[in-house]
Structure formats: structure tokens, C-alpha cells
Write an enzyme that holds these catalytic residues in place. Structure first.
Site, mmCIF file in Angstrom:
data_model
loop_
_atom_site.group_PDB
_atom_site.id
_atom_site.type_symbol
_atom_site.label_atom_id
_atom_site.label_comp_id
_atom_site.label_asym_id
_atom_site.label_seq_id
_atom_site.Cartn_x
_atom_site.Cartn_y
_atom_site.Cartn_z
ATOM 1 N N ASN A 23 -13.086 -12.799 5.436
ATOM 2 C CA ASN A 23 -12.754 -13.450 6.835
ATOM 3 C C ASN A 23 -12.026 -12.617 7.881
ATOM 4 O OD1 ASN A 23 -10.093 -13.217 5.741
ATOM 5 N ND2 ASN A 23 -9.845 -15.257 5.676
ATOM 6 N N HIS A 29 -9.437 -10.558 7.272
ATOM 7 C CA HIS A 29 -7.935 -10.416 7.274
ATOM 8 C C HIS A 29 -7.823 -9.040 6.884
ATOM 9 C CE1 HIS A 29 -7.918 -11.495 2.567
ATOM 10 N NE2 HIS A 29 -7.719 -10.403 2.659
ATOM 11 N N GLU A 72 -3.934 -13.684 7.761
ATOM 12 C CA GLU A 72 -5.265 -14.366 7.697
ATOM 13 C C GLU A 72 -5.529 -14.856 9.142
ATOM 14 O OE1 GLU A 72 -6.750 -14.724 4.983
ATOM 15 O OE2 GLU A 72 -5.826 -15.694 3.642
ATOM 16 N N ASP A 109 1.284 -5.793 1.008
ATOM 17 C CA ASP A 109 1.525 -7.265 0.721
ATOM 18 C C ASP A 109 1.654 -7.379 -0.738
ATOM 19 O OD1 ASP A 109 -0.983 -6.647 -0.080
ATOM 20 O OD2 ASP A 109 -2.033 -7.875 1.368
HETATM 21 C C1 GLP Z 1 -6.972 -8.665 -0.306
HETATM 22 C C2 GLP Z 1 -5.651 -7.683 0.036
HETATM 23 C C3 GLP Z 1 -6.056 -6.993 1.397
HETATM 24 C C4 GLP Z 1 -7.498 -6.329 0.963
HETATM 25 C C5 GLP Z 1 -8.629 -7.371 1.003
HETATM 26 C C6 GLP Z 1 -10.119 -6.974 0.584
HETATM 27 O O1 GLP Z 1 -6.664 -10.107 -0.350
HETATM 28 N N1 GLP Z 1 -4.628 -8.540 0.485
HETATM 29 O O2 GLP Z 1 -5.289 -5.925 1.321
HETATM 30 O O3 GLP Z 1 -7.731 -5.339 1.642
HETATM 31 O O4 GLP Z 1 -8.178 -8.672 0.488
HETATM 32 O O5 GLP Z 1 -9.982 -6.937 -0.861
HETATM 33 P P1 GLP Z 1 -11.181 -6.058 -1.513
HETATM 34 O O6 GLP Z 1 -10.956 -4.566 -1.125
HETATM 35 O O7 GLP Z 1 -10.949 -6.219 -3.149
HETATM 36 O O8 GLP Z 1 -12.337 -6.542 -0.973
#
Ligand code: GLP
Length: 246
Positions: A136, A138, A143, A67
């Protein structure tokens, strides 16, 4: 879905990087799907260390990232392209001509999503997709909602995601974008192998839903139960709410 609970993030990073390094060494021109966020950072460090010891070369891999934020160009320190350059690509021999990213500054987002979808197909498909998980549930920026998306699309981020990630923007005096482009659930599920990493207490609820809940777009990660080759790496904190008799 194979669920492995390890002592800490370091142990997880060793196990996850071993799988990725083996993939790269066993198949010339492997196609890797990478994730951003805090969860994969240690894994990227282990890959860099292996590269420095001449145990792996990333020269011939093709990469796709999950993303990108809408409105951020590649030089922006909070863009996911910058993150990957900083945390992996720029510290190894990755060939940037084979690095694929959704462009957050594309004029026509629909066309950009279609371009990315084609690129994934042309590559022959992703051999290993690395994932984190949002608080959440995702994955990528898919989402919670009422349906699973197939291909890449533009998404309005939820307040929960903004609350989790805004600190990175506030640190440099910026406001977090409200929109992002993301691979769809279909793109993720078409990967041959998937590794999901979740660490820390903040992920415990999403992890419980992922492992023990029903498949539902209300917690997008639950779709992974339908994939034939998924390994979920957890630390004790993120696994804390799982039933003991699992
Ligand atoms: C972000 C990214 C995801 C990631 C997730 C968790 O928003 N878009 O690809 O896996 O949230 O992030 P983190 O590893 O910093 O907790």
C-alpha cells in the site's frame, strides 16, 4: 530519485550491499538504518558473506531499525529485533550495545518514541537508511493517511499490512499485533542517504505510485521524491507497471 531496474533480487542485493559496505569502510562509526521484511534479506546475506571474508566489520557501527510490533518482546520470533538478530546482527560482529530499537513492550509508548527520537539525534543522524515498501506504499510502518508524521509514533496497522504480514504469525500459531511503533517520515527523510528495495509483482502498483505519482501521504513512499539522495532498486516484476518512456 535514482531508479535502477535490475534482473533479479540477487543483483539488487549485490548493488545494495556494496553501497552499505563502502559506507561502513569509509566512515568509522557509521550510523545505519535497517529495515525488516523479505526485501532486505538477500542484502543482509551479502553483508554477512563480506564479513566472513573479512572485507567489512560491523563492530563500530550504530544501528537503528525502522519499526517494531507493539506487545512483542525481543525473544518473540516475530519481533523485528529477533529478525535482525537472526538475519544480520547475530551473524556478524555487530556490537549489541550500539543496536537501537523501538521497544514494543515499553509501558509508555510516547516516552519510548521520544527516547528513540533523541537517540537518533544524539547519533549524529543516519548515514544510510535501507527501506522496503508495503503493497500500500507504506515505508517503515507509516501507513497511508492524510498527513506525514515527523518523529516516531504508535500506529494502528491497516488491513492491507495485516493481510501481507499475518502469514508469519499464523505459521507459529499467533495472531498478528494490530499496532506497531515506527520511525516517522521526518526521521526517514533526515537520513543522509536512502536505499529502497522492491521486488516482485505484488509491489508493482506501489512502485508505480512511488516513481510516477504525486507526493502524497496517501502513498507515504512518494515523499522520497523530495529527498536529495535516494536510490530505488527494482526487479523487472516490481517495475512492470512503470511507463516505458520514463
Ligand atoms: C513491513 C515493514 C516494512 C517493510 C514492508 C515490506 O510491514 N514494516 O519496513 O519494508 O512491510 O515488507 P516485505 O519486504 O516483506 O515485502
Amino acid at each position: 530519485m535514482k531508479v535502477i531496474v535490475m534482473d533479479n533480487a540477487l543483483e539488487i542485493s549485490k548493488a545494495a550491499s556494496d553501497i552499505i559496505i563502502k559506507q561502513v569502510n569509509n566512515k568509522h562509526g557509521s550510523v545505519l538504518g535497517f529495515a525488516t521484511g523479505a526485501s532486505p534479506v538477500e542484502t543482509y546475506k551479502r553483508i554477512i558473506e563480506a564479513y566472513e571474508r573479512n572485507e567489512v566489520s560491523l563492530k563500530y557501527i550504530t544501528t537503528f531499525n525502522l519499526d517494531e510490533y507493539v506487545g512483542l518482546d525481543r525473544e518473540n520470533v516475530n519481533s523485528y529485533f529477533y529478525f535482525m538478530k537472526d538475519n544480520l546482527f547475530g551473524k556478524t560482529d555487530v556490537d549489541f550495545s550500539r543496536v537501537n530499537f523501538l521497544s514494543g513492550t515499553a509501558e509508555n509508548m510516547e516516552a519510548e518514541c521520544e527516547r528513540y527520537s533523541q537517540k537518533i539525534k544524539e547519533s549524529g543522524g543516519i548515514d544510510i537508511q535501507l527501506l522496503g515498501i508495503g503493497t500500500n506504499g507504506h515505508i517503515g510502518f507509516n501507513e497511508p493517511g492524510d498527513k506525514f508524521a515527523d518523529g516516531p509514533f504508535a500506529v494502528k496497522l491497516t488491513q492491507s499490512t495485516i493481510d501481507s504480514n499475518k502469514k508469519y504469525f499464523e505459521a507459529v500459531g499467533d495472531t498478528m499485533p494490530e499496532y506497531a511503533l515506527t520511525m516517522g517520515i521526518g526521521d526517514i527523510m533526515r537520513s543522509k542517504k536512502i536505499i529502497l528495495i522492491a521486488t516482485g509483482e505484488s509491489k508493482a502498483k506501489a512502485v508505480k505510485e512511488l516513481v510516477e505519482g504525486e507526493v502524497s501521504p496517501a502513498c507515504p513512499a512518494t515523499i522520497l521524491k523530495l529527498h536529495a539522495d535516494v536510490t530505488v532498486f527494482l526487479d523487472k516484476e516490481s517495475a512492470a507497471l512503470l511507463s516505458k518512456d520514463r
